[in-house]
Design a protein around this motif. Structure first.
Motif, PDB file in Angstrom:
ATOM      1  N   CYS A 128     -12.982   5.054 -15.308  1.00  0.00           N
ATOM      2  CA  CYS A 128     -12.780   4.082 -16.373  1.00  0.00           C
ATOM      3  C   CYS A 128     -13.841   4.324 -17.446  1.00  0.00           C
ATOM      4  CB  CYS A 128     -12.907   2.658 -15.835  1.00  0.00           C
ATOM      5  SG  CYS A 128     -11.615   2.212 -14.652  1.00  0.00           S
ATOM      6  N   TYR A 129     -13.453   4.216 -18.713  1.00  0.00           N
ATOM      7  CA  TYR A 129     -14.368   4.522 -19.809  1.00  0.00           C
ATOM      8  C   TYR A 129     -13.951   3.724 -21.037  1.00  0.00           C
ATOM      9  CZ  TYR A 129     -10.437   7.581 -20.987  1.00  0.00           C
ATOM     10  OH  TYR A 129      -9.187   8.072 -21.267  1.00  0.00           O
ATOM     11  N   ASP A 131     -14.824   0.905 -24.184  1.00  0.00           N
ATOM     12  CA  ASP A 131     -15.548  -0.360 -24.295  1.00  0.00           C
ATOM     13  C   ASP A 131     -14.617  -1.515 -23.966  1.00  0.00           C
ATOM     14  OD1 ASP A 131     -13.972  -0.752 -26.611  1.00  0.00           O
ATOM     15  OD2 ASP A 131     -15.487   0.230 -27.858  1.00  0.00           O
ATOM     16  N   LYS A 132     -15.134  -2.726 -24.019  1.00  0.00           N
ATOM     17  CA  LYS A 132     -14.337  -3.894 -23.654  1.00  0.00           C
ATOM     18  C   LYS A 132     -13.131  -4.067 -24.563  1.00  0.00           C
ATOM     19  CE  LYS A 132     -18.139  -6.492 -21.554  1.00  0.00           C
ATOM     20  NZ  LYS A 132     -18.957  -7.748 -21.602  1.00  0.00           N
ATOM     21  N   ALA A 133     -13.287  -3.665 -25.804  1.00  0.00           N
ATOM     22  CA  ALA A 133     -12.187  -3.822 -26.757  1.00  0.00           C
ATOM     23  C   ALA A 133     -11.078  -2.812 -26.500  1.00  0.00           C
ATOM     24  CB  ALA A 133     -12.702  -3.683 -28.188  1.00  0.00           C
ATOM     25  N   ARG A 134     -11.464  -1.597 -26.058  1.00  0.00           N
ATOM     26  CA  ARG A 134     -10.471  -0.547 -25.821  1.00  0.00           C
ATOM     27  C   ARG A 134     -10.766   0.187 -24.506  1.00  0.00           C
ATOM     28  NH1 ARG A 134     -10.080   3.053 -31.134  1.00  0.00           N
ATOM     29  NH2 ARG A 134     -12.346   3.006 -30.865  1.00  0.00           N
ATOM     30  N   PRO A 135     -10.596  -0.494 -23.391  1.00  0.00           N
ATOM     31  CA  PRO A 135     -10.842   0.168 -22.104  1.00  0.00           C
ATOM     32  C   PRO A 135      -9.752   1.188 -21.804  1.00  0.00           C
ATOM     33  CG  PRO A 135      -9.910  -2.010 -21.735  1.00  0.00           C
ATOM     34  CD  PRO A 135     -10.153  -1.894 -23.227  1.00  0.00           C
ATOM     35  N   SER A 137      -8.541   4.425 -18.705  1.00  0.00           N
ATOM     36  CA  SER A 137      -8.791   5.015 -17.393  1.00  0.00           C
ATOM     37  C   SER A 137      -7.955   6.268 -17.236  1.00  0.00           C
ATOM     38  CB  SER A 137      -8.470   4.022 -16.271  1.00  0.00           C
ATOM     39  OG  SER A 137      -7.089   3.720 -16.247  1.00  0.00           O
ATOM     40  N   SER A 275     -21.269   3.849 -11.114  1.00  0.00           N
ATOM     41  CA  SER A 275     -21.239   3.399 -12.504  1.00  0.00           C
ATOM     42  C   SER A 275     -22.406   4.048 -13.240  1.00  0.00           C
ATOM     43  CB  SER A 275     -21.345   1.870 -12.562  1.00  0.00           C
ATOM     44  OG  SER A 275     -21.413   1.427 -13.897  1.00  0.00           O
ATOM     45  N   ARG A 277     -24.448   4.412 -16.962  1.00  0.00           N
ATOM     46  CA  ARG A 277     -24.684   3.885 -18.298  1.00  0.00           C
ATOM     47  C   ARG A 277     -25.681   4.786 -19.013  1.00  0.00           C
ATOM     48  NH1 ARG A 277     -20.758   2.061 -17.374  1.00  0.00           N
ATOM     49  NH2 ARG A 277     -20.063  -0.097 -17.093  1.00  0.00           N
ATOM     50  N   TYR A 294     -18.641   8.973 -24.920  1.00  0.00           N
ATOM     51  CA  TYR A 294     -18.768   7.599 -24.445  1.00  0.00           C
ATOM     52  C   TYR A 294     -20.177   7.328 -23.926  1.00  0.00           C
ATOM     53  CZ  TYR A 294     -13.722   7.772 -24.839  1.00  0.00           C
ATOM     54  OH  TYR A 294     -12.459   7.908 -25.328  1.00  0.00           O
ATOM     55  N   GLU A 298     -17.183   4.619 -15.127  1.00  0.00           N
ATOM     56  CA  GLU A 298     -17.127   4.045 -13.791  1.00  0.00           C
ATOM     57  C   GLU A 298     -16.102   4.836 -12.996  1.00  0.00           C
ATOM     58  OE1 GLU A 298     -16.335  -0.104 -14.021  1.00  0.00           O
ATOM     59  OE2 GLU A 298     -18.160  -0.554 -15.160  1.00  0.00           O
TER      60      GLU A 298
END
Length: 310
Positions: A128-129, A131-135, A137, A275, A277, A294, A298
């Motif tokens: 999974c990669y 951001d929250k706005a555009r997740p 996988s 995960s 970061r 990115y 995860e």
């Protein structure tokens, strides 16, 4: 029922001719279907169509192409209707075939599919990669990674050198040439890694982190020599380096049968999920297909969910 998804552009455009030769080896009374990919991503659409409904027994869907063709099919399969996967290697890297110890000759690989000796349930990974706005996988069968390895894949997919060298059966040299270039140009960054919900591990000067379902990537680099495709785990290869000279030493020893694992700055971790970061964005790839830049990823292992025959 046998179904074939064929990349006619594999093996530097020789894929269609190879398939025509392979068809002459099929039994005359064999019932099969053939589908040709016509553009990037078409393999996923074909795989989705072929697994839209549940069939008993599950059909054998054979992919002819490289690791990228396999990746497209894997990402198109409706896994609740998972077919039995077959593979005819006609790519340049062929890390899946190498890791599975499959015949490099497509004709020999076809013979194994027509007269199978082994049926396995393979693991696959998912990353999974975004951001929250555009997740987003994506699944992977061989490996995924961020940093240097993805940068090499990105340039490999753009360069004309690969096609020229593949045409004279010297494709591995293109990996070497681009690999040397990327030693100079690739970025290092800091970050944190969390494995199987344990405490976060701080990392400095990350050159790359690759996640393996099979030992090899990049046309034969055994970055995770102990990775097994059916053990329910993914193997992380974490490479940090204080200098590009030290990083070069890691890559050189990796070419010598995976001896890089003994060096400082190299760490292998087996996990079910992880995960990552990062402080700065790095390129991300799945099975050699670059997805963009990115700030992390995860990953999760899906154990023994893909039936395979050879």
């Amino acid at each position: 029922m046998l179904r074939f998804i064929i990349n006619p552009h594999s093996r530097s455009g020789k894929g269609k001719k190879i398939w025509e030769n392979l068809k002459s080896l099929l039994p005359q009374d064999l019932i099969y279907q053939q589908f040709f990919t016509e553009y990037p991503g078409h393999g996923s659409k074909l795989a989705a169509q072929l697994t839209k409904e549940k069939e008993e027994p599950a059909p054998i869907v054979t992919i002819m192409g490289g690791d990228g063709s396999l990746n497209e099919a894997l990402n198109g399969f409706h896994m609740e209707n998972a077919p039995v996967l077959g593979y005819l290697p006609t790519g340049s890297g062929n890390d899946f075939a190498r890791g599975m110890k499959l015949p490099a000759d497509p004709a020999q690989a076809l013979a194994h599919i027509l007269n199978p000796k082994y049926f396995y349930q393979l693991d696959y990974g998912a990353v999974c990669y975004g951001d929250k706005a555009r997740p987003a996988s994506r699944r992977f069968l061989v490996s995924c990674g961020m940093g240097y390895d993805a940068a090499v894949c990105h340039q490999m997919n753009q360069t004309k050198i690969k096609k020229l060298l593949n045409a004279v059966h010297m494709g591995k040299i293109s990996y070497l040439i681009i690999g040397i270039q990327q030693i100079i140009h690739c970025r290092f960054t800091d970050g944190t890694l969390k494995v199987d919900k344990q405490a976060s591990i701080p990392l400095k000067n990350i050159a790359f982190i690759s996640c393996h379902n099979l030992p090899y990537e990049g046309g034969g680099f055994p970055f995770a020599p102990g990775a097994k495709v059916d053990d329910g785990y993914l193997d992380l290869c974490i490479v940090t380096a204080k200098s590009r000279l030290r990083f070069t030493a890691v890559l050189f020893t990796a070419m010598l049968g995976g001896r890089h694992t003994r060096l400082n700055g190299v760490k292998l971790i087996r996990c079910r999920e992880a995960s990552l970061r990062l402080n700065a964005p790095l390129p991300l790839h799945t099975d050699g297909e670059v997805l963009g830049f990115y700030y992390g990823m995860e990953i999760t292992c899906h154990p023994r969910e893909l039936p395979t025959v050879w």
